[in-house]
Scaffold this motif. Structure first.
Motif, PDB file in Angstrom:
ATOM      1  N   ASP A 101      37.100  30.296  29.978  1.00  0.00           N
ATOM      2  CA  ASP A 101      37.775  30.228  28.681  1.00  0.00           C
ATOM      3  C   ASP A 101      37.414  31.419  27.811  1.00  0.00           C
ATOM      4  O   ASP A 101      36.383  32.090  28.013  1.00  0.00           O
ATOM      5  CB  ASP A 101      37.371  28.955  27.943  1.00  0.00           C
ATOM      6  N   TYR A 152      43.363  28.377  35.052  1.00  0.00           N
ATOM      7  CA  TYR A 152      42.571  28.562  33.842  1.00  0.00           C
ATOM      8  C   TYR A 152      41.667  27.345  33.656  1.00  0.00           C
ATOM      9  O   TYR A 152      42.046  26.221  34.000  1.00  0.00           O
ATOM     10  CB  TYR A 152      43.476  28.713  32.625  1.00  0.00           C
ATOM     11  N   ASN A 153      40.501  27.568  33.067  1.00  0.00           N
ATOM     12  CA  ASN A 153      39.587  26.445  32.838  1.00  0.00           C
ATOM     13  C   ASN A 153      40.206  25.422  31.888  1.00  0.00           C
ATOM     14  O   ASN A 153      40.052  24.213  32.066  1.00  0.00           O
ATOM     15  CB  ASN A 153      38.267  26.961  32.270  1.00  0.00           C
ATOM     16  N   THR A 154      40.910  25.928  30.856  1.00  0.00           N
ATOM     17  CA  THR A 154      41.680  25.033  29.987  1.00  0.00           C
ATOM     18  C   THR A 154      43.120  25.051  30.468  1.00  0.00           C
ATOM     19  O   THR A 154      43.804  26.076  30.377  1.00  0.00           O
ATOM     20  CB  THR A 154      41.605  25.472  28.517  1.00  0.00           C
ATOM     21  N   LYS A 193      42.141  28.663  23.922  1.00  0.00           N
ATOM     22  CA  LYS A 193      41.003  28.714  24.840  1.00  0.00           C
ATOM     23  C   LYS A 193      41.306  29.385  26.188  1.00  0.00           C
ATOM     24  O   LYS A 193      40.434  30.064  26.751  1.00  0.00           O
ATOM     25  CB  LYS A 193      40.474  27.306  25.090  1.00  0.00           C
ATOM     26  N   ALA A 194      42.492  29.153  26.728  1.00  0.00           N
ATOM     27  CA  ALA A 194      42.772  29.634  28.084  1.00  0.00           C
ATOM     28  C   ALA A 194      42.750  31.150  28.147  1.00  0.00           C
ATOM     29  O   ALA A 194      43.233  31.847  27.246  1.00  0.00           O
ATOM     30  CB  ALA A 194      44.131  29.102  28.549  1.00  0.00           C
TER      31      ALA A 194
END
Length: 583
Positions: free
Chosen positions: A418, A453-455, A472-473
């Motif tokens: 992120d 992506y983590n988010t 966030k991404a």
């Protein structure tokens, strides 16, 4: 008979004289008032005429100034390479727009005789080290009456990141009503209507149009289009407004295809006798040397067409620092350069920091990027007699987001960290990354699993309402010769970011093995040849391979992955201003 005679006394004569005097004075006063009123009316009329002329002049000045912005953008598009300080031809000489950047009566209109137009293009300070160039254009128009209008535009080179899907050649298969594009789509195709036409299987009514992007550039092709309706091979093009709305949300107004014609409907030909497409073709880059220079932290020469002579020849990860490659306490000056074929995994450590794992010859090298502390570590293990010895170097700073491999990446998958944000959600340290291979030497990427992506994007809502994703991404991109999905890849895949293949992006086993599942792309795909991922029956039902599902990431248009290729001489408007003073 008696005659009566009237005698005028002296008092009566004096009264009549006074009455005649009063009448004369009243007449003079009335004439004076009428004169004053007439003069006032004439003054008001003159003022009104002057005000109307000023308003007309102001309007003409505004239109002239705004046209000046268009002239400047046209000049920019005509340059072989984006101008920099040393070759920007104005406003200091006569190479552009009159003397010292000023033209008198620029459009030859009689009512504007004596008007002047001054145009200035200011080069962004970041252009020297940036792939995507930015310019601030200012245009000032001055009328003989003194009316002045000043307008500005901030423009940037268009990036391929703006496309939900782009292909040079799209004639190898067909798109159907199960495919939906949330961003701009462009195909170059054969340019002259003879080979490689894009083919679309459409239906009306339809629950969802193929092109759901609401912009005017939802769909463009530098060629004609082949249309099938309802079933494969049933040639039938959309004709009514309802038909076009079933293809694109914006209808025909959001679609550009076919060729230019004259007033009689005859094709307009270029000097070579070829038909001229309504939407010009956009060439792909032929090298990734710009990205190689960025990874090594070296300034790329304008129009770079040869490799960086400072490229390392030692296998593994090489991070350029002020003290040399991979030197502890050295300040990082570039990105990551990987020499030789390798397998690569993106992952997060326990603190959410980005890690990049590179495997060569059974040895795994690991880079950990801590954006919050502005530091990077690299573990370069060695193996001797079956014993692994770790060598960890601590570097100052974080890489610039460019990861370059001069060999094939034989296995790629993973997750992007992120962005680092403050309590209000403002991005402090962006997590942006582009992975590129040597496209001039046909180096490829094989995707063995998802890259996400983590988010994650919440696909149940519009992106504008997905605050967590937008803040966030990270932003991710791949630039390679051939990007392929491995036959061993899982049934369902997701690829976040923009995938750019100068050959093709495909699933080579598309024709066998039955239905795999869904392949979701959240971002965009740019490719020379549209790749195949599935086979279908005559009704468009998939019988082998992946069902392609494309979701657009609107952030990529203005914030593409780092050092991502641009479309060359095309420019996008970022902002427009009407101002009262020049810079």
């Amino acid at each position: 008979m008696i005659h009566t005679q009237t005698f005028l006394t002296a008092g009566t004569r004096h009264q009549k004289s006074r009455q005649r005097g009063m009448a004369l004075i009243t007449t003079v006063i009335l004439l004076f008032l009428m004169s004053v009123t007439t003069a006032s009316l004439l003054n008001l009329v003159g003022t009104a005429i002057t005000s109307a002329q000023k308003r007309t002049d102001s309007t003409e000045a505004f239109n002239m100034a705004d046209s000046g912005l268009d002239l400047a953008k046209t000049w920019l598009t005509q340059q072989s390479t984006p101008p920099i300080y040393s070759n920007l031809n104005f406003p200091n000489n006569n190479a552009f727009y009159g003397t010292n950047g000023t033209i008198t009566n620029p459009f030859g209109i009689a009512s504007q005789a004596g008007a002047t137009l001054k145009i200035t293009i200011n080069v962004d300070n970041t252009n020297t080290g940036s792939v995507q160039k930015h310019y601030l254009i200012e245009s000032q128009a001055t009328m003989p009456s003194g009316a002045i209008q000043i307008v500005r535009e901030y423009v940037q080179q268009s990036s391929f990141g703006k496309y939900a899907y782009f292909a040079v050649n799209d004639g190898g298969g067909f798109w159907d009503f199960n495919n939906h594009f949330e961003g701009p789509v462009h195909f170059n195709d054969g340019h002259n209507g003879d080979t490689g036409q894009s083919t679309f299987l459409w239906q009306n009514p339809t629950p969802t149009p193929i092109f759901t992007y609401t912009g005017s550039d939802a769909f463009s092709v530098s060629d004609d289009v082949k249309w099938w309706k309802d079933t494969i091979g049933n040639v039938s093009a959309p004709t009514s407004a309802s038909d076009f709305k079933s293809v694109a949300v914006g209808g025909l107004a959001s679609m550009t295809y076919g060729f230019q014609t004259d007033a009689s409907g005859n094709p307009i030909l270029d000097a070579g006798g070829n038909k001229i497409p309504k939407s010009p073709p956009i060439p792909l880059p032929t090298t990734s040397y710009q990205q190689q220079y960025a990874a090594l932290g070296d300034p790329a020469p304008a129009g770079v067409n040869s490799p960086d002579g400072n490229a390392p020849t030692t296998n593994g990860i090489n991070i350029s620092t002020s003290a040399g490659f991979n030197q502890s306490n050295g300040h990082i000056t570039g990105g990551l350069y990987i020499h030789g074929d390798n397998a690569m995994t993106l992952q997060l450590d326990g603190s959410g920091n980005q890690q990049i794992l590179v495997v060569q010859g059974g040895v795994t090298q690991t880079v950990t990027i801590n954006m919050a502390s502005n530091s990077t570590t690299i573990d370069l293990p060695t193996v001797s007699g079956g014993v692994v010895t770790h060598h960890v170097q601590s570097l100052i700073g974080v890489p610039n987001g460019m990861v370059y491999s001069d060999g094939n990446i034989t296995a790629l998958s993973g997750k992007l960290a992120d962005n680092v944000t403050d309590a209000s959600g403002n991005i402090i340290n962006p997590s942006h990354m582009t992975i590129a291979t040597d496209i001039a030497n046909s180096k490829d990427v094989t995707l063995i699993d998802s890259i996400t992506y983590n988010t994650a994007r919440d696909l149940t809502k519009a992106q504008a309402a997905d605050t967590a994703f937008n803040q966030k991404a990270g932003i991710f991109g791949i630039l390679s010769h051939h990007v392929q999905v491995a036959s061993s890849a899982p049934a369902n895949l997701e690829f976040d970011g923009s995938i750019f293949a100068t050959s093709t992006f495909d699933y080579p086993n598309y024709g066998t093995g039955g239905i795999k599942g869904n392949m979701i792309c959240v971002g965009g795909v740019i490719t020379k040849d549209s790749g195949l991922f599935a086979t279908a029956n005559s009704n468009g039902t998939i019988i082998n391979g992946y069902n392609e599902i494309y979701h657009y990431d609107s952030r990529l248009a203005d914030t593409p992955p780092p050092f991502f290729p641009t479309t060359g001489s095309h420019y996008d408007i970022i902002s427009w201003q009407r101002v009262i003073t020049t810079l």
